[in-house]
Design a protein around this motif. Structure first.
Motif, PDB file in Angstrom:
ATOM      1  N   ASN A  43      22.226  32.122  28.738  1.00  0.00           N
ATOM      2  CA  ASN A  43      22.524  32.514  30.115  1.00  0.00           C
ATOM      3  C   ASN A  43      23.854  31.982  30.613  1.00  0.00           C
ATOM      4  O   ASN A  43      24.368  32.469  31.596  1.00  0.00           O
ATOM      5  N   GLU A  44      24.385  30.949  29.988  1.00  0.00           N
ATOM      6  CA  GLU A  44      25.700  30.472  30.405  1.00  0.00           C
ATOM      7  C   GLU A  44      26.744  31.298  29.684  1.00  0.00           C
ATOM      8  O   GLU A  44      27.426  30.851  28.790  1.00  0.00           O
ATOM      9  N   ASP A  45      26.856  32.543  30.092  1.00  0.00           N
ATOM     10  CA  ASP A  45      27.666  33.478  29.336  1.00  0.00           C
ATOM     11  C   ASP A  45      28.404  34.408  30.266  1.00  0.00           C
ATOM     12  O   ASP A  45      28.064  35.563  30.383  1.00  0.00           O
ATOM     13  N   GLY A  46      29.376  33.907  30.960  1.00  0.00           N
ATOM     14  CA  GLY A  46      30.145  34.770  31.830  1.00  0.00           C
ATOM     15  C   GLY A  46      31.266  34.015  32.493  1.00  0.00           C
ATOM     16  O   GLY A  46      31.355  32.801  32.394  1.00  0.00           O
ATOM     17  N   PRO A  47      32.138  34.733  33.159  1.00  0.00           N
ATOM     18  CA  PRO A  47      33.252  34.108  33.852  1.00  0.00           C
ATOM     19  C   PRO A  47      32.773  33.175  34.958  1.00  0.00           C
ATOM     20  O   PRO A  47      31.695  33.351  35.521  1.00  0.00           O
ATOM     21  N   ALA A  48      33.587  32.191  35.273  1.00  0.00           N
ATOM     22  CA  ALA A  48      33.277  31.223  36.325  1.00  0.00           C
ATOM     23  C   ALA A  48      34.506  31.051  37.208  1.00  0.00           C
ATOM     24  O   ALA A  48      35.627  31.290  36.785  1.00  0.00           O
ATOM     25  N   GLY A  49      34.315  30.639  38.418  1.00  0.00           N
ATOM     26  CA  GLY A  49      35.431  30.299  39.285  1.00  0.00           C
ATOM     27  C   GLY A  49      36.028  31.458  40.055  1.00  0.00           C
ATOM     28  O   GLY A  49      37.083  31.326  40.649  1.00  0.00           O
ATOM     29  N   GLY A  50      35.385  32.597  40.062  1.00  0.00           N
ATOM     30  CA  GLY A  50      35.900  33.717  40.825  1.00  0.00           C
ATOM     31  C   GLY A  50      36.980  34.488  40.094  1.00  0.00           C
ATOM     32  O   GLY A  50      37.239  34.273  38.913  1.00  0.00           O
ATOM     33  N   VAL A  51      37.612  35.394  40.812  1.00  0.00           N
ATOM     34  CA  VAL A  51      38.640  36.255  40.244  1.00  0.00           C
ATOM     35  C   VAL A  51      39.888  36.197  41.114  1.00  0.00           C
ATOM     36  O   VAL A  51      39.839  35.767  42.265  1.00  0.00           O
ATOM     37  N   VAL A  52      41.000  36.653  40.556  1.00  0.00           N
ATOM     38  CA  VAL A  52      42.213  36.907  41.322  1.00  0.00           C
ATOM     39  C   VAL A  52      42.672  38.320  40.993  1.00  0.00           C
ATOM     40  O   VAL A  52      42.416  38.823  39.899  1.00  0.00           O
ATOM     41  N   LEU A  53      43.319  38.955  41.952  1.00  0.00           N
ATOM     42  CA  LEU A  53      43.854  40.302  41.770  1.00  0.00           C
ATOM     43  C   LEU A  53      45.365  40.259  41.894  1.00  0.00           C
ATOM     44  O   LEU A  53      45.890  39.518  42.728  1.00  0.00           O
ATOM     45  N   ASP A  54      46.037  41.054  41.070  1.00  0.00           N
ATOM     46  CA  ASP A  54      47.488  41.145  41.199  1.00  0.00           C
ATOM     47  C   ASP A  54      47.836  42.319  42.110  1.00  0.00           C
ATOM     48  O   ASP A  54      46.958  43.018  42.629  1.00  0.00           O
TER      49      ASP A  54
ATOM     50  N   ASN B  71      44.825  44.835  39.242  1.00  0.00           N
ATOM     51  CA  ASN B  71      44.179  44.276  38.051  1.00  0.00           C
ATOM     52  C   ASN B  71      43.411  43.023  38.442  1.00  0.00           C
ATOM     53  O   ASN B  71      43.834  42.268  39.316  1.00  0.00           O
ATOM     54  N   VAL B  72      42.274  42.809  37.800  1.00  0.00           N
ATOM     55  CA  VAL B  72      41.397  41.677  38.096  1.00  0.00           C
ATOM     56  C   VAL B  72      41.463  40.700  36.927  1.00  0.00           C
ATOM     57  O   VAL B  72      41.375  41.095  35.765  1.00  0.00           O
ATOM     58  N   TYR B  73      41.603  39.400  37.234  1.00  0.00           N
ATOM     59  CA  TYR B  73      41.681  38.349  36.216  1.00  0.00           C
ATOM     60  C   TYR B  73      40.582  37.333  36.454  1.00  0.00           C
ATOM     61  O   TYR B  73      40.271  36.996  37.595  1.00  0.00           O
TER      62      TYR B  73
ATOM     63  N   LEU C 275      41.538  30.792  39.180  1.00  0.00           N
ATOM     64  CA  LEU C 275      42.863  31.113  38.677  1.00  0.00           C
ATOM     65  C   LEU C 275      43.765  31.396  39.873  1.00  0.00           C
ATOM     66  O   LEU C 275      43.296  31.734  40.952  1.00  0.00           O
ATOM     67  N   VAL C 276      45.075  31.275  39.657  1.00  0.00           N
ATOM     68  CA  VAL C 276      46.061  31.555  40.689  1.00  0.00           C
ATOM     69  C   VAL C 276      47.158  32.410  40.071  1.00  0.00           C
ATOM     70  O   VAL C 276      47.506  32.210  38.902  1.00  0.00           O
ATOM     71  N   ILE C 277      47.701  33.350  40.825  1.00  0.00           N
ATOM     72  CA  ILE C 277      48.812  34.177  40.355  1.00  0.00           C
ATOM     73  C   ILE C 277      50.030  33.881  41.213  1.00  0.00           C
ATOM     74  O   ILE C 277      49.939  33.865  42.451  1.00  0.00           O
ATOM     75  N   ASP C 278      51.189  33.663  40.568  1.00  0.00           N
ATOM     76  CA  ASP C 278      52.414  33.438  41.336  1.00  0.00           C
ATOM     77  C   ASP C 278      53.119  34.767  41.615  1.00  0.00           C
ATOM     78  O   ASP C 278      52.670  35.836  41.191  1.00  0.00           O
ATOM     79  N   ALA C 279      54.243  34.700  42.314  1.00  0.00           N
ATOM     80  CA  ALA C 279      54.972  35.903  42.722  1.00  0.00           C
ATOM     81  C   ALA C 279      55.499  36.707  41.533  1.00  0.00           C
ATOM     82  O   ALA C 279      55.745  37.910  41.653  1.00  0.00           O
ATOM     83  N   ASN C 280      55.657  36.077  40.381  1.00  0.00           N
ATOM     84  CA  ASN C 280      56.156  36.765  39.187  1.00  0.00           C
ATOM     85  C   ASN C 280      55.038  37.320  38.315  1.00  0.00           C
ATOM     86  O   ASN C 280      55.308  37.896  37.263  1.00  0.00           O
TER      87      ASN C 280
END
Length: 123
Positions: A39-50, A54-56, A101-106
């Motif tokens: 059951n511990e089988d998936g992404p953690a910590g939420g998502v970020v979108l560019d 696109n979802v990361y 995760l975090v996405i920068d301006a680039n």
């Protein structure tokens, strides 16, 4: 729309990435785990979108080496295309990426993992 992650207990008992449309109440699963580690089988910590939509997300347990990976989900004609961006090996890149995760301006993606490593990925 709202996006998020399920570490466990998502589709087929595994974690995943979801999209929720509050105007319709519709829940759309964009990615689901395969049960590699129970059951511990998936992404953690939420998502970020560019800026392109696109979802990361970071999956702390799965991947070729079982040290986790960072994934990208790209919208395409009503479906989502999965791309694995980085497979952790628990070496200099650390392992088990948790937290947001975090996405920068680039467009570079940053995160941290349980090995106390801060990483940068440029898609």
């Amino acid at each position: 729309n709202l996006y998020g992650t399920l570490l466990e207990d998502g589709p087929n008992g595994n974690g995943g990435v979801f999209q929720f449309d509050p105007s319709t109440g519709q829940l759309n699963v964009l990615f689901s785990g395969t049960g590699v580690r129970g059951n511990e089988d998936g992404p953690a910590g939420g998502v970020v979108l560019d800026q392109s939509g696109n979802v990361y997300a970071a999956d702390p347990y799965r991947g070729a080496n079982n040290f986790g990976f960072v994934l990208e989900l790209t919208p395409s004609n009503g479906t989502w295309i999965f791309t694995g961006l980085h497979e952790f090996i628990d070496g200099t890149d650390g392992g088990y990426p948790y937290g947001p995760l975090v996405i920068d301006a680039n467009g570079s993606i940053y995160g941290a993992n349980q090995s106390n490593v801060i990483f940068q990925i440029t898609p």
